[in-house]
Design an enzyme around this catalytic site. Structure first.
Site, short mmCIF file in Angstrom:
data_model
loop_
_atom_site.label_atom_id
_atom_site.label_comp_id
_atom_site.label_asym_id
_atom_site.label_seq_id
_atom_site.Cartn_x
_atom_site.Cartn_y
_atom_site.Cartn_z
N ARG A 141 5.81 -5.92 7.05
CA ARG A 141 4.43 -6.41 6.85
C ARG A 141 3.41 -5.30 7.18
O ARG A 141 2.80 -4.72 6.30
CB ARG A 141 4.19 -7.67 7.71
CG ARG A 141 2.90 -8.41 7.39
CD ARG A 141 1.63 -7.80 7.94
NE ARG A 141 1.63 -7.65 9.39
CZ ARG A 141 0.67 -7.02 10.05
NH1 ARG A 141 -0.36 -6.48 9.42
NH2 ARG A 141 0.73 -6.89 11.38
N ASP A 142 3.23 -4.99 8.46
CA ASP A 142 2.23 -3.99 8.85
C ASP A 142 2.58 -2.65 8.21
O ASP A 142 1.71 -1.90 7.77
CB ASP A 142 2.22 -3.86 10.38
CG ASP A 142 0.88 -3.40 10.93
OD1 ASP A 142 0.04 -2.97 10.14
OD2 ASP A 142 0.68 -3.46 12.16
N HIS A 178 1.15 -3.88 20.80
CA HIS A 178 1.23 -3.52 19.37
C HIS A 178 0.43 -2.23 19.20
O HIS A 178 -0.79 -2.24 19.02
CB HIS A 178 0.62 -4.68 18.56
CG HIS A 178 0.57 -4.47 17.07
ND1 HIS A 178 1.35 -5.19 16.19
CD2 HIS A 178 -0.21 -3.66 16.29
CE1 HIS A 178 1.06 -4.84 14.94
NE2 HIS A 178 0.12 -3.91 14.98
N HIS A 229 -0.46 1.37 17.46
CA HIS A 229 -0.40 2.31 16.34
C HIS A 229 -0.43 3.73 16.92
O HIS A 229 -0.89 3.96 18.04
CB HIS A 229 -1.55 2.04 15.36
CG HIS A 229 -1.30 0.83 14.51
ND1 HIS A 229 -0.81 0.92 13.23
CD2 HIS A 229 -1.45 -0.49 14.77
CE1 HIS A 229 -0.67 -0.31 12.73
NE2 HIS A 229 -1.05 -1.19 13.65
N CYS A 257 -3.55 0.04 8.68
CA CYS A 257 -4.32 -1.16 8.36
C CYS A 257 -5.34 -0.80 7.29
O CYS A 257 -6.08 0.17 7.44
CB CYS A 257 -5.01 -1.69 9.62
SG CYS A 257 -6.11 -3.07 9.24
N ASN A 284 2.60 2.05 12.97
CA ASN A 284 2.94 1.54 14.29
C ASN A 284 3.87 2.53 14.98
O ASN A 284 4.49 3.37 14.33
CB ASN A 284 3.70 0.21 14.17
CG ASN A 284 2.88 -0.86 13.51
OD1 ASN A 284 2.83 -0.95 12.29
ND2 ASN A 284 2.24 -1.67 14.31
P1 HMG Z 1 -12.86 -14.57 1.69
O1 HMG Z 1 -13.17 -13.85 0.40
O2 HMG Z 1 -13.94 -14.73 2.70
O3 HMG Z 1 -12.18 -15.98 1.38
O4 HMG Z 1 -11.62 -13.82 2.36
P2 HMG Z 1 -12.76 -17.30 0.78
O5 HMG Z 1 -12.23 -18.43 1.59
O6 HMG Z 1 -14.25 -17.20 0.54
O7 HMG Z 1 -12.03 -17.36 -0.65
C1 HMG Z 1 -12.33 -16.41 -1.68
C2 HMG Z 1 -11.19 -16.41 -2.70
O8 HMG Z 1 -9.98 -15.96 -2.07
C3 HMG Z 1 -10.87 -17.79 -3.29
O9 HMG Z 1 -10.37 -17.57 -4.60
C4 HMG Z 1 -9.75 -18.26 -2.44
O10 HMG Z 1 -8.92 -19.19 -3.09
C5 HMG Z 1 -8.96 -16.98 -2.18
P3 HMG Z 1 -11.34 -17.69 -5.90
O11 HMG Z 1 -11.92 -19.07 -5.82
O12 HMG Z 1 -12.37 -16.60 -5.75
O13 HMG Z 1 -10.36 -17.46 -7.03
N1 HMG Z 1 -8.21 -17.02 -0.91
C6 HMG Z 1 -6.89 -16.80 -0.80
N2 HMG Z 1 -5.96 -16.46 -1.71
C7 HMG Z 1 -4.69 -16.30 -1.24
N3 HMG Z 1 -4.35 -16.45 0.06
C8 HMG Z 1 -5.26 -16.78 0.99
C9 HMG Z 1 -6.60 -16.96 0.55
N4 HMG Z 1 -7.73 -17.28 1.21
C10 HMG Z 1 -8.70 -17.32 0.30
N5 HMG Z 1 -4.90 -16.92 2.26
C11 HMG Z 1 -9.69 -13.78 3.77
C12 HMG Z 1 -11.13 -14.23 3.61
C13 HMG Z 1 -9.30 -14.01 5.20
C14 HMG Z 1 -8.81 -14.59 2.83
C15 HMG Z 1 -9.61 -12.27 3.40
O14 HMG Z 1 -10.57 -11.58 4.13
C16 HMG Z 1 -8.25 -11.68 3.65
O15 HMG Z 1 -7.29 -12.02 2.99
N6 HMG Z 1 -8.15 -10.76 4.63
C17 HMG Z 1 -6.89 -10.20 5.01
C18 HMG Z 1 -7.08 -8.85 5.62
C19 HMG Z 1 -5.73 -8.30 6.03
O16 HMG Z 1 -4.69 -8.76 5.63
N7 HMG Z 1 -5.78 -7.26 6.89
C20 HMG Z 1 -4.59 -6.62 7.36
C21 HMG Z 1 -3.82 -7.46 8.32
S1 HMG Z 1 -4.48 -7.44 9.96
C22 HMG Z 1 -3.73 -6.06 10.70
O17 HMG Z 1 -3.05 -5.31 10.04
C23 HMG Z 1 -3.89 -5.86 12.19
C24 HMG Z 1 -2.62 -6.21 12.97
O18 HMG Z 1 -1.52 -5.43 12.54
C25 HMG Z 1 -2.86 -5.95 14.48
C26 HMG Z 1 -3.45 -4.57 14.74
O19 HMG Z 1 -2.83 -3.56 14.39
O20 HMG Z 1 -4.55 -4.54 15.29
C27 HMG Z 1 -2.24 -7.68 12.81
MG MG Z 2 -1.09 -3.40 13.17
#
Ligand code: HMG
Ligand code: MG
Length: 298
Positions: free
Chosen positions: A13-14, A205, A207, A238, A247
């Site tokens: 995933r990450d 966690h 990086h 990320c 990581n």
């Molecule tokens: P948004 O645009 O604010 O969502 O995104 P919304 O609720 O307004 O919906 C907009 C559109 O997205 C709609 O579709 C929804 O259906 C769709 P439309 O009507 O325009 O066709 N939608 C989705 N589709 C599929 N799956 C979903 C979903 N939700 C809404 N779950 C949202 C908000 C949270 C969805 C967006 O910002 C997002 O997906 N962000 C993810 C960011 C991400 O994945 N970042 C990386 C992971 S975090 C990380 O790596 C850190 C970590 O490793 C720890 C560390 O290292 O610190 C964990």
């Molecule tokens: Mg991470």
């Protein structure tokens, strides 16, 4: 203190969420198989986020459905909202992770809402997940610095960690998203968190952007943390933390733990095979120091 350490492998995933070229589902599944052969028992394999935001995770439902069902192997997936939870449930997911941040700016850029709003949203997600019998893990990002705001106060990290625990997360993973932390910062941050969340429920966690990740693992270990997230071959980054690298490599963590006499259940040589496989798929060498040394020695 127990001499066992739990490793949560986050490579699929990450590690792969930020790759430029699409990784086939079959390649992700082969990586998971090799990780299992190496003895890895906890693997984050998917992310039910918007494919518009993170295209690499678009095939998550298929990955979750097709991962081998093996006794003692636990899979998890990121879930940002109820849409993601419904998809995770439909794919047969048994454990999810919600992901908040200790920085307002990062929260806005990563999940398009502020910290408070994210916590309110997650409350509904976690409640529903628990009602469906799922386990829920919580992430806090930017625990040792934010790409947009700079330093983050340890108390802020502890506050968000506490909120995630209160809503029902069984473990809180503390993410140094930009890999800028040092052992001293790690100690101060864990010390603050341990005042609000039992130490046994905290995970590290780290990086490795600044090359400090293994030193931070060691510092957290000294403080009593016994769960660490890592990526085979040091994969990762990320999409919302520009320049952040992978990581800490799972091989490096396992080597350190073995040398210190901790039990992980992971076979380093077989882990090397998983690393070689995914490095071959990506067409670049492993970033694990231990992996490089093992390759030279054979
Ligand atoms: P948004 O645009 O604010 O969502 O995104 P919304 O609720 O307004 O919906 C907009 C559109 O997205 C709609 O579709 C929804 O259906 C769709 P439309 O009507 O325009 O066709 N939608 C989705 N589709 C599929 N799956 C979903 C979903 N939700 C809404 N779950 C949202 C908000 C949270 C969805 C967006 O910002 C997002 O997906 N962000 C993810 C960011 C991400 O994945 N970042 C990386 C992971 S975090 C990380 O790596 C850190 C970590 O490793 C720890 C560390 O290292 O610190 C964990
Ligand atoms: Mg991470």
């Amino acid at each position: 203190m127990s001499d066992a350490v739990k490793i949560v492998e986050v490579g699929p995933r990450d590690g792969l969420q930020n790759e430029a070229r699409p990784i086939e589902t079959s390649e992700k599944l082969r990586l998971v198989e090799l990780l299992i052969e190496a003895g890895v028992g906890h693997i984050e394999v998917a992310s039910f986020v918007s494919p518009k935001w993170v295209p690499q995770m678009a095939g998550s439902a298929e990955v979750m459905q097709r991962v081998p069902k093996v006794q003692g192997v636990h899979y998890s997936a990121l879930v940002p909202n109820m849409i993601g939870l419904e998809q995770a449930l439909a794919a047969g997911c048994r454990e999810i992770a919600v992901f908040a941040a200790a920085s307002e700016s990062f929260s806005q850029r990563n999940i398009n809402c502020g910290i408070r709003e994210s916590v309110e949203r997650y409350r509904t997600v976690v409640e529903s997940a628990l009602q469906n019998g799922l386990r829920v893990r919580g992430y806090v990002s930017c625990v040792l610095g934010c790409p947009y705001e700079g330093p983050i106060a340890p108390d802020k990290v502890a506050e968000v960690a506490h909120m995630l625990r209160e809503m029902g997360c069984y473990e809180i993973s503390l993410g140094d998203t930009i890999g800028k932390g040092t052992p001293r910062g790690t100690r101060l941050m864990i010390e603050a968190c341990a005042q609000r969340v039992p130490l046994g429920e905290l995970a590290g966690h780290f990086h490795d952007t600044y090359g400090m990740a293994i030193a931070n693992v060691s510092a957290a270990l000294d403080w009593g943390v016994r769960v660490f997230d890592s990526s085979v071959a040091g994969l990762g980054g990320c999409p919302y933390a520009k320049g952040a690298t992978g990581n800490v490599a799972t091989e490096d963590v396992v080597y350190l733990l073995q040398c210190l006499g901790f039990e992980t259940g992971i076979n380093l040589e077989r882990l090397g095979r998983a690393a070689s496989y995914i490095s071959g798929v990506l067409g670049r060498p492993t970033s694990s120091k231990v992996g490089q040394a093992m390759a030279c020695a054979t």
